[in-house]
Structures are given as structure tokens and as C-alpha cells.
Design an enzyme around this catalytic site. Structure first.
Site, mmCIF file in Angstrom:
data_model
loop_
_atom_site.group_PDB
_atom_site.id
_atom_site.type_symbol
_atom_site.label_atom_id
_atom_site.label_comp_id
_atom_site.label_asym_id
_atom_site.label_seq_id
_atom_site.Cartn_x
_atom_site.Cartn_y
_atom_site.Cartn_z
ATOM 1 N N SER A 1 -24.053 -28.293 47.368
ATOM 2 C CA SER A 1 -24.372 -29.369 46.421
ATOM 3 C C SER A 1 -25.393 -28.965 45.353
ATOM 4 O O SER A 1 -26.257 -29.769 44.991
ATOM 5 C CB SER A 1 -24.823 -30.628 47.171
ATOM 6 O OG SER A 1 -23.776 -31.082 48.019
ATOM 7 N N ASN B 1 -17.372 -21.111 43.184
ATOM 8 C CA ASN B 1 -16.350 -21.040 44.234
ATOM 9 C C ASN B 1 -15.383 -22.190 43.973
ATOM 10 O O ASN B 1 -15.680 -23.337 44.290
ATOM 11 C CB ASN B 1 -17.023 -21.179 45.608
ATOM 12 C CG ASN B 1 -16.011 -21.319 46.740
ATOM 13 O OD1 ASN B 1 -14.827 -21.092 46.541
ATOM 14 N ND2 ASN B 1 -16.488 -21.708 47.919
ATOM 15 N N TRP B 2 -14.248 -21.837 43.376
ATOM 16 C CA TRP B 2 -13.306 -22.900 42.982
ATOM 17 C C TRP B 2 -12.613 -23.538 44.169
ATOM 18 O O TRP B 2 -12.002 -24.581 44.042
ATOM 19 C CB TRP B 2 -12.247 -22.330 42.035
ATOM 20 C CG TRP B 2 -12.736 -21.993 40.670
ATOM 21 C CD1 TRP B 2 -14.013 -22.080 40.197
ATOM 22 C CD2 TRP B 2 -11.936 -21.523 39.566
ATOM 23 N NE1 TRP B 2 -14.069 -21.693 38.885
ATOM 24 C CE2 TRP B 2 -12.810 -21.338 38.474
ATOM 25 C CE3 TRP B 2 -10.577 -21.232 39.410
ATOM 26 C CZ2 TRP B 2 -12.360 -20.875 37.234
ATOM 27 C CZ3 TRP B 2 -10.131 -20.776 38.176
ATOM 28 C CH2 TRP B 2 -11.017 -20.600 37.095
ATOM 29 N N LYS B 3 -12.655 -22.891 45.314
ATOM 30 C CA LYS B 3 -11.889 -23.355 46.485
ATOM 31 C C LYS B 3 -10.419 -23.544 46.082
ATOM 32 O O LYS B 3 -9.940 -22.814 45.224
ATOM 33 C CB LYS B 3 -12.516 -24.636 47.068
ATOM 34 C CG LYS B 3 -14.013 -24.449 47.315
ATOM 35 C CD LYS B 3 -14.626 -25.512 48.158
ATOM 36 C CE LYS B 3 -16.116 -25.220 48.313
ATOM 37 N NZ LYS B 3 -16.799 -26.146 49.198
ATOM 38 N N GLU C 1 -16.025 -23.101 55.560
ATOM 39 C CA GLU C 1 -14.680 -23.693 55.677
ATOM 40 C C GLU C 1 -13.722 -22.718 56.362
ATOM 41 O O GLU C 1 -12.847 -23.121 57.123
ATOM 42 C CB GLU C 1 -14.175 -24.109 54.284
ATOM 43 C CG GLU C 1 -14.911 -25.363 53.800
ATOM 44 C CD GLU C 1 -15.033 -25.508 52.295
ATOM 45 O OE1 GLU C 1 -14.289 -24.828 51.551
ATOM 46 O OE2 GLU C 1 -15.890 -26.300 51.858
ATOM 47 N N GLY D 1 -19.815 -24.884 44.405
ATOM 48 C CA GLY D 1 -18.469 -25.390 44.636
ATOM 49 C C GLY D 1 -18.079 -26.402 43.567
ATOM 50 O O GLY D 1 -17.709 -26.037 42.449
ATOM 51 N N GLY D 2 -18.181 -27.691 43.910
ATOM 52 C CA GLY D 2 -17.723 -28.768 43.028
ATOM 53 C C GLY D 2 -18.158 -28.628 41.574
ATOM 54 O O GLY D 2 -17.342 -28.780 40.650
ATOM 55 N N GLY E 1 -20.486 -29.887 49.717
ATOM 56 C CA GLY E 1 -19.570 -30.937 49.276
ATOM 57 C C GLY E 1 -20.013 -32.340 49.661
ATOM 58 O O GLY E 1 -19.248 -33.293 49.560
ATOM 59 N N GLU F 1 -25.698 -21.189 53.080
ATOM 60 C CA GLU F 1 -25.027 -22.449 52.796
ATOM 61 C C GLU F 1 -25.092 -23.353 54.023
ATOM 62 O O GLU F 1 -24.247 -23.252 54.924
ATOM 63 C CB GLU F 1 -23.556 -22.203 52.442
ATOM 64 C CG GLU F 1 -23.361 -21.390 51.185
ATOM 65 C CD GLU F 1 -22.066 -21.771 50.475
ATOM 66 O OE1 GLU F 1 -22.140 -22.054 49.282
ATOM 67 O OE2 GLU F 1 -21.011 -21.818 51.124
HETATM 68 P P1 PGA Z 1 -20.514 -27.479 46.892
HETATM 69 O O1 PGA Z 1 -19.850 -26.238 47.652
HETATM 70 O O2 PGA Z 1 -21.313 -26.933 45.739
HETATM 71 O O3 PGA Z 1 -19.345 -28.326 46.428
HETATM 72 O O4 PGA Z 1 -21.370 -28.193 47.883
HETATM 73 C C1 PGA Z 1 -20.544 -25.033 47.826
HETATM 74 C C2 PGA Z 1 -19.693 -24.050 48.582
HETATM 75 O O5 PGA Z 1 -18.931 -24.482 49.473
HETATM 76 O O6 PGA Z 1 -19.738 -22.841 48.322
#
Ligand code: PGA
Length: 252
Positions: free
Chosen positions: A213, A9-11, A98, A234-235, A174, A168
Site C-alpha cells: 500500500s 508490480n503490475w500483477k 501471493e 502494486g495498485g 492491497g 512486504e
Molecule cells: P500494493 O501491492 O501496493 O497494491 O499493496 C504491493 C505488492 O504486492 O507488491
């Protein structure tokens, strides 16, 4: 039999040049992996076309991070499932925390978006999860129950044959604070049992990803838990070596 799935998930990250570099490195490292695991990236809308061009013909799938619940109309700034279909999206994330927290998406809106994705033949990745406050006050299961009930009510239990769920915990997203494998496993079991109470075969085949994370150094122990079927990343999905390591961890 459930195969593992790892979704990036690149956001709201990336640009044309960086995306190309990132995807070229990922494709070079995992395209030839002999595995039943599946891999995908969910990217910002403006890059769908170029990501499609880069990934077409590889083993890596792509998708979006959100969509409108409506099929068309006067909805300035919105993107429909039909538009995502024009770019051959396999997946779309719905109900990411989010979106729920920052853009006011209620359980009902999320359910409508989930339906819109399925109407277009795109697999929704339905995100559910509790905040830290909710966990600490002991209502984790109640919150997830409500998040799932809204979708079951609107789309029906059968719809889960063509969906993925991502657990999640909001406090893990994050933050660098991962749920322990056992904490995640416990919630995954709760989700699977909930679905099983209305459709046991559906629950058996349902992929439930963990997100929050996930990193190269914790992916393996998470993915070995019996009800964790992969991850929503994500990250770490923005760093080729990290994402590749997580994909490899899902491949054994
Ligand atoms: P993260 O994000 O791996 O940076 O914690 C996960 C997500 O929001 O899907």
C-alpha cells in the site's frame, strides 16, 4: 552508497492498449528526471516483448513477476530465466506473498527461483514478510529470518551483492493499510543486520525496498527512513500519475 529504486508490480493487470498508454505517460514524466534513483516495472509475461519495445532506450527498466526454478524441461506453463533473458529483463520478483500463499511456494522453492534468476544474470527481487497473525503473535522476525535463511543456505551471502530484498508485510498488501515508516524501518534494520552478520559490506550496499500500500501520499515519509531504499508498488503502479508521484518522491 545506495540509490533509491522504485519497482511497479503490475500483477495480473493490463492489456496491450492500456499498457502502452500507461508506459507512455510514465516515460514522458520521468525519463528526463535528473536523479540517481532507478525505476522499473515488472509485467505479465505476454507483455514483455511489447514493454521491451516501448522502454528500450528510456531510463526505465523492466522485468517479470515470477520464473521457474528450472532452466528447461517438461514443465508445462512455466517460464525459465533464459526466456526472460530473451526479453532483456533486468529484474524478476521472487517469493511474492501471493505466490507463496496461492501457489504453494515454500522458502526452498523461492530460494531455487532466486538462484535461477542469478544464473541468468537477472537481479531477483526477493520478497519477504509476515502475515497479520504472525505479527500479532510476535514472530515477525522469526518468519523473515527463516525466509532469508533458505536463500542464504542455497545461494550464499555473496549472492546478495546482486539481489534486492523487498519487505512486504502481507497485511499491508492491497489492503490500504501501510506499515508506518517506523514499523517498516524496524524490519529493514533487522534484515540489514542479519545480512551484515555475515557480510557487512554486502549489507551496506543492499537495497531493501518496502512494499504494501505505498501510495503517492505516503511514499515520501517511507522513503526518508534511512534503511528504506525505495518501494515495490502494486495498485498505485497501474495509475500513471500515482506511479510518477512515487518515483518523484524517491528522487529527492
Ligand atoms: P500494493 O501491492 O501496493 O497494491 O499493496 C504491493 C505488492 O504486492 O507488491
Amino acid at each position: 552508497m545506495r540509490n533509491k529504486l522504485v519497482v511497479g508490480n503490475w500483477k495480473m493487470h493490463g492489456n496491450m492498449a492500456e499498457n502502452k498508454q500507461l508506459l507512455d505517460s510514465i516515460v514522458a514524466a520521468i525519463n528526463d528526471l535528473h536523479t540517481k534513483a532507478q525505476f522499473a516495472v515488472c509485467v505479465p509475461y505476454p507483455y514483455l516483448s511489447s514493454v521491451q519495445t516501448t522502454l528500450r532506450g528510456t531510463s526505465i527498466h523492466w522485468g517479470a513477476q515470477n520464473l521457474s526454478q528450472f532452466d528447461k524441461g517438461a514443465y508445462t506453463g512455466e517460464v525459465s530465466s533464459g526466456m526472460l533473458n530473451d526479453f532483456a529483463c533486468d529484474y524478476v520478483i521472487v517469493g511474492h506473498s501471493e505466490r507463496r500463499a496461492l501457489y504453494g511456494e515454500t522458502n526452498e522453492i523461492v530460494a531455487e527461483k532466486y538462484m535461477a534468476a542469478q544464473r541468468a544474470g537477472i537481479t531477483p527481487i526477493l520478497c519477504v514478510g509476515e502475515t497479520l497473525e504472525q505479527r500479532e503473535s510476535g514472530v515477525t522476525e522469526k518468519i523473515i529470518d527463516e525466509q532469508l535463511n533458505a536463500v542464504i543456505k542455497l545461494a550464499g551471502i555473496e549472492s546478495f551483492t546482486k539481489a534486492v530484498i523487498a519487505y512486504e508485510p502481507v497485511w499491508a498488501i492491497g489492503t490500504g493499510k501501510t506499515a508506518s515508516p517506523q514499523q517498516a524501518q524496524d524490519v529493514h534494520v533487522f534484515i540489514r543486520k542479519k545480512i551484515a552478520s555475515q557480510g557487512s559490506d554486502i549489507a551496506k550496499d543492499l537495497s531493501i525496498l518496502y512494499g504494501g500500500s505505498v501510495k503517492a501520499n505516503n511514499a515520501k515519509e517511507l522513503f526518508t527512513m534511512p534503511d528504506i531504499d525505495g518501494g515495490l508498488i502494486g495498485g498505485a503502479s497501474l495509475v500513471a500519475d500515482d506511479f510518477v508521484a512515487i518515483c518523484r518522491a524517491a528522487s529527492h
